[in-house]
Design a protein around this motif. Structure first.
Motif, PDB file in Angstrom:
ATOM      1  N   GLU A  97      -0.794   8.288   6.721  1.00 54.17           N
ATOM      2  CA  GLU A  97      -0.423   7.078   7.432  1.00 54.17           C
ATOM      3  C   GLU A  97      -1.569   6.500   8.258  1.00 54.17           C
ATOM      4  O   GLU A  97      -1.638   5.288   8.461  1.00 54.17           O
ATOM      5  N   THR A  98      -2.504   7.327   8.719  1.00 53.61           N
ATOM      6  CA  THR A  98      -3.663   6.790   9.431  1.00 53.61           C
ATOM      7  C   THR A  98      -4.535   5.994   8.476  1.00 53.61           C
ATOM      8  O   THR A  98      -4.966   4.872   8.779  1.00 53.61           O
ATOM      9  N   GLY A  99      -4.814   6.566   7.295  1.00 55.88           N
ATOM     10  CA  GLY A  99      -5.587   5.847   6.288  1.00 55.88           C
ATOM     11  C   GLY A  99      -4.900   4.579   5.842  1.00 55.88           C
ATOM     12  O   GLY A  99      -5.531   3.531   5.663  1.00 55.88           O
ATOM     13  N   LEU A 100      -3.578   4.633   5.659  1.00 62.24           N
ATOM     14  CA  LEU A 100      -2.818   3.460   5.237  1.00 62.24           C
ATOM     15  C   LEU A 100      -2.888   2.342   6.280  1.00 62.24           C
ATOM     16  O   LEU A 100      -3.077   1.170   5.943  1.00 62.24           O
ATOM     17  N   ALA A 101      -2.740   2.706   7.543  1.00 61.00           N
ATOM     18  CA  ALA A 101      -2.737   1.698   8.603  1.00 61.00           C
ATOM     19  C   ALA A 101      -4.084   0.984   8.683  1.00 61.00           C
ATOM     20  O   ALA A 101      -4.146  -0.243   8.824  1.00 61.00           O
ATOM     21  N   THR A 102      -5.158   1.749   8.572  1.00 62.34           N
ATOM     22  CA  THR A 102      -6.489   1.142   8.630  1.00 62.34           C
ATOM     23  C   THR A 102      -6.740   0.286   7.401  1.00 62.34           C
ATOM     24  O   THR A 102      -7.325  -0.798   7.487  1.00 62.34           O
ATOM     25  N   ALA A 103      -6.297   0.755   6.241  1.00 62.67           N
ATOM     26  CA  ALA A 103      -6.459  -0.022   5.010  1.00 62.67           C
ATOM     27  C   ALA A 103      -5.708  -1.340   5.110  1.00 62.67           C
ATOM     28  O   ALA A 103      -6.210  -2.395   4.685  1.00 62.67           O
ATOM     29  N   ALA A 104      -4.498  -1.321   5.663  1.00 63.55           N
ATOM     30  CA  ALA A 104      -3.708  -2.546   5.810  1.00 63.55           C
ATOM     31  C   ALA A 104      -4.416  -3.541   6.722  1.00 63.55           C
ATOM     32  O   ALA A 104      -4.430  -4.755   6.457  1.00 63.55           O
ATOM     33  N   THR A 105      -5.028  -3.044   7.784  1.00 67.27           N
ATOM     34  CA  THR A 105      -5.785  -3.911   8.682  1.00 67.27           C
ATOM     35  C   THR A 105      -6.940  -4.569   7.947  1.00 67.27           C
ATOM     36  O   THR A 105      -7.208  -5.766   8.113  1.00 67.27           O
ATOM     37  N   GLU A 106      -7.632  -3.795   7.109  1.00 66.59           N
ATOM     38  CA  GLU A 106      -8.766  -4.329   6.353  1.00 66.59           C
ATOM     39  C   GLU A 106      -8.328  -5.427   5.378  1.00 66.59           C
ATOM     40  O   GLU A 106      -9.034  -6.419   5.186  1.00 66.59           O
ATOM     41  N   VAL A 107      -7.169  -5.255   4.752  1.00 63.61           N
ATOM     42  CA  VAL A 107      -6.649  -6.290   3.855  1.00 63.61           C
ATOM     43  C   VAL A 107      -6.456  -7.592   4.619  1.00 63.61           C
ATOM     44  O   VAL A 107      -6.824  -8.685   4.147  1.00 63.61           O
ATOM     45  N   GLY A 108      -5.872  -7.505   5.808  1.00 59.50           N
ATOM     46  CA  GLY A 108      -5.658  -8.686   6.627  1.00 59.50           C
ATOM     47  C   GLY A 108      -6.956  -9.345   7.042  1.00 59.50           C
ATOM     48  O   GLY A 108      -7.074 -10.578   7.021  1.00 59.50           O
ATOM     49  N   HIS A 117       9.867  10.962  -7.701  1.00 62.21           N
ATOM     50  CA  HIS A 117      10.294   9.704  -8.313  1.00 62.21           C
ATOM     51  C   HIS A 117      11.284   8.943  -7.447  1.00 62.21           C
ATOM     52  O   HIS A 117      11.335   7.703  -7.484  1.00 62.21           O
ATOM     53  N   GLU A 118      12.062   9.651  -6.644  1.00 59.55           N
ATOM     54  CA  GLU A 118      13.008   8.962  -5.780  1.00 59.55           C
ATOM     55  C   GLU A 118      12.280   8.196  -4.675  1.00 59.55           C
ATOM     56  O   GLU A 118      12.656   7.068  -4.336  1.00 59.55           O
ATOM     57  N   GLN A 119      11.229   8.804  -4.112  1.00 63.08           N
ATOM     58  CA  GLN A 119      10.440   8.108  -3.104  1.00 63.08           C
ATOM     59  C   GLN A 119       9.745   6.885  -3.688  1.00 63.08           C
ATOM     60  O   GLN A 119       9.670   5.827  -3.060  1.00 63.08           O
ATOM     61  N   LEU A 154       0.840  -1.189   0.000  1.00 64.37           N
ATOM     62  CA  LEU A 154       0.000   0.000   0.000  1.00 64.37           C
ATOM     63  C   LEU A 154       0.880   1.245   0.000  1.00 64.37           C
ATOM     64  O   LEU A 154       1.678   1.452   0.924  1.00 64.37           O
ATOM     65  N   ILE A 155       0.719   2.086  -1.021  1.00 65.70           N
ATOM     66  CA  ILE A 155       1.463   3.333  -1.121  1.00 65.70           C
ATOM     67  C   ILE A 155       0.492   4.512  -1.064  1.00 65.70           C
ATOM     68  O   ILE A 155      -0.506   4.539  -1.787  1.00 65.70           O
ATOM     69  N   ALA A 156       0.781   5.472  -0.222  1.00 69.61           N
ATOM     70  CA  ALA A 156       0.043   6.737  -0.138  1.00 69.61           C
ATOM     71  C   ALA A 156       0.801   7.614   0.853  1.00 69.61           C
ATOM     72  O   ALA A 156       1.848   7.216   1.384  1.00 69.61           O
ATOM     73  N   ARG A 157       0.259   8.804   1.121  1.00 70.68           N
ATOM     74  CA  ARG A 157       0.900   9.698   2.087  1.00 70.68           C
ATOM     75  C   ARG A 157       0.286   9.604   3.478  1.00 70.68           C
ATOM     76  O   ARG A 157       0.977   9.696   4.480  1.00 70.68           O
ATOM     77  N   VAL A 208       2.652  -1.476   4.533  1.00 67.27           N
ATOM     78  CA  VAL A 208       2.517  -0.061   4.209  1.00 67.27           C
ATOM     79  C   VAL A 208       3.864   0.508   3.804  1.00 67.27           C
ATOM     80  O   VAL A 208       4.888   0.260   4.457  1.00 67.27           O
ATOM     81  N   PHE A 209       3.853   1.304   2.715  1.00 65.05           N
ATOM     82  CA  PHE A 209       5.070   1.959   2.220  1.00 65.05           C
ATOM     83  C   PHE A 209       4.735   3.415   1.918  1.00 65.05           C
ATOM     84  O   PHE A 209       4.420   3.770   0.779  1.00 65.05           O
ATOM     85  N   PRO A 210       4.777   4.296   2.924  1.00 67.87           N
ATOM     86  CA  PRO A 210       4.411   5.694   2.706  1.00 67.87           C
ATOM     87  C   PRO A 210       5.330   6.354   1.684  1.00 67.87           C
ATOM     88  O   PRO A 210       6.554   6.203   1.732  1.00 67.87           O
ATOM     89  N   ALA A 211       4.730   7.066   0.725  1.00 72.25           N
ATOM     90  CA  ALA A 211       5.513   7.761  -0.294  1.00 72.25           C
ATOM     91  C   ALA A 211       4.624   8.782  -0.987  1.00 72.25           C
ATOM     92  O   ALA A 211       3.400   8.615  -1.083  1.00 72.25           O
ATOM     93  N   ASP A 212       5.252   9.832  -1.477  1.00 75.95           N
ATOM     94  CA  ASP A 212       4.596  10.846  -2.290  1.00 75.95           C
ATOM     95  C   ASP A 212       4.827  10.473  -3.744  1.00 75.95           C
ATOM     96  O   ASP A 212       5.970  10.473  -4.222  1.00 75.95           O
ATOM     97  N   MET A 213       3.772  10.170  -4.484  1.00 77.75           N
ATOM     98  CA  MET A 213       3.921   9.708  -5.859  1.00 77.75           C
ATOM     99  C   MET A 213       4.505  10.775  -6.783  1.00 77.75           C
ATOM    100  O   MET A 213       4.960  10.454  -7.888  1.00 77.75           O
TER     101      MET A 213
END
Length: 332
Positions: free
Chosen positions: A38-49, A65-67, A33-36, A57-62
C-alpha cells in the motif's frame, strides 16, 4: 488515444508496473492500480496525478481470484467500464529447483501465472458485455527459454504464453472485438532483484543486456494502443532466444548450464535478505520503478523503436529501393 480511458495495471506499485502507470498518467488515462504494497501503491497513484492522469488504488493479491474479481467490480463502480487491462504482477524465487519448497513453488505459480489468468478472466467477463477492450500480458524472453535458478518463474511464463494463445484463438473464433496481446521483455532493472526471495549466496542480478523499466513501459503502453499484433518484443534477447531455441537447443542448454548460474549473481552488493513472496516488500517502504543496476541498464531499445515506426521504416525502405532502381536505369 488512452486519454480518459479506464486502464487497470496489476503489479502497479513497483518496477515495470510503476513505470507503466506513470506513462499512462502522461497519456491522461484513468488508472486503476492493483498490488499488495500500500505504500508503493499510494506513491504510484500520486505520480500518476502529477503526470496528468487520474488514479485510484485497489489493493489485492493477484493469486486470489475472489480479490481480483472484487477489485474489478470496484474499479467499474468507481472509475467506469474497463477499457484496458494490463497484467504485470509477478513473484519469484531465486534458488536451485530442489531448494524451493513446494509451497513456495505453488505461490510463485499462483501469482505469476494464475494471477494473469484471474486478471484476464475478470477483464473478459466485463469486456464481453460491450464486445470491446484490450488485454496486455507482460511476458518474458523466459516464456521461450528457461534458465537455471528460476524454474517456477520460467514455468509460469511458459504457461502464460500458452494460455494467452488459447484465449486469443477463442476470441477469433467468436469474432470478438476484444484484443489480447503479449509484450515479451528482456532483463529489466527493477526492484525484483532487491526484494525477490533468494537462497543464493550472492545478490541476484538480471542477465545482460539490461534495460530500464521505462523502455518496457513504452512498449507495453504502445501495445495497449495498438493491440492488433499478437506479440511485441523488447530488446534483442527475445529474438535471439527464439532462434536459439528453434535451431540449437542442446547448445543453449549446455551454455546456460555453464554460465547461467554465475551470470545471475553479483558481488557488487550483499544480499538484501528481503523476500516478497508471501508479504509485500513495499507495504511500508516505496521501492519505485528502478532496481540497483542503473549503471548497467539501457534506456532505449531498437526493437521498441522499430515497432512504433514500422510505417516510416517501410516508407524509407521503399524510397531507397526506388532510388536504387532509378540509378540502375540511368546507368543503362
Amino acid at each position: 488515444m488512452l486519454s480518459g480511458k479506464v486502464v487497470v495495471v496489476t503489479g502497479a506499485s513497483g518496477g515495470v508496473g510503476r513505470a507503466v502507470v506513470r506513462m499512462l498518467g502522461v497519456k491522461g488515462a484513468k488508472v486503476a492500480l492493483i498490488a499488495r504494497g500500500e505504500t508503493g501503491l499510494a506513491t504510484a497513484a500520486t505520480e500518476v496525478g502529477v503526470e496528468g492522469g487520474t488514479a485510484k488504488v485497489f489493493p489485492a493479491d493477484m493469486a486470489d481470484h475472489e480479490q481480483v474479481d472484487a477489485a474489478a467490480d470496484a474499479i467499474e463502480r468507481e472509475l467506469g467500464p474497463i477499457d484496458v487491462w494490463i497484467n504485470v504482477a509477478f513473484s519469484s524465487v531465486f534458488a536451485p529447483f530442489l531448494e524451493v519448497e513446494p509451497a513456495e513453488f505453488e505461490r510463485t505459480t499462483a501469482v505469476t501465472y494464475l494471477g494473469y489468468v484471474w486478471g484476464t478472466r475478470a477483464a473478459l467477463k466485463r469486456m464481453r458485455e460491450r464486445d470491446q477492450g484490450v488485454i496486455v500480458q507482460t511476458g518474458s524472453a523466459l516464456a521461450y527459454r528457461g534458465i537455471p535458478l528460476q524454474a517456477a518463474y520460467c514455468g509460469s511464463k511458459h504457461a502464460m504464453k500458452g494460455f494467452t494463445e488459447s484465449v486469443r484463438t477463442e476470441l477469433l473464433h467468436q469474432g470478438s472485438g476484444i484484443k489480447i496481446t503479449m509484450v515479451q521483455l528482456p532483463a529489466v532493472n527493477t526492484p525484483q532483484f532487491d526484494w525477490v526471495l533468494s537462497r543464493l549466496g550472492r545478490h541476484p542480478q538480471p542477465v545482460p543486456p539490461i534495460f530500464q523499466p521505462e523502455v518496457a513501459a513504452q512498449a507495453i503502453v504502445y501495445a495497449a494502443e495498438h493491440p492488433a499484433r499478437r506479440e511485441y518484443w523488447v530488446g534483442g534477447s527475445t529474438a535471439a532466444t527464439i532462434i536459439g531455441q528453434k535451431f540449437i537447443p542442446g547448445l543453449i542448454d549446455r551454455y546456460l548450464g555453464k554460465t547461467g548460474v554465475g551470470s545471475q549473481q553479483t558481488d557488487e552488493k550483499p544480499p538484501t535478505g528481503v523476500g516478497n513472496l508471501w508479504e509485500p516488500a513495499d507495504e511500508d517502504r516505496d521501492y519505485g520503478a528502478h532496481g540497483s543496476f542503473d549503471t548497467k541498464s539501457k534506456d532505449r531499445s531498437v526493437q521498441v523503436w522499430l515497432s512504433q515506426n514500422r510505417n516510416k521504416v517501410a516508407a524509407g525502405a521503399g524510397a531507397a529501393a526506388a532510388a536504387l532502381l532509378a540509378l540502375r536505369a540511368a546507368r543503362r
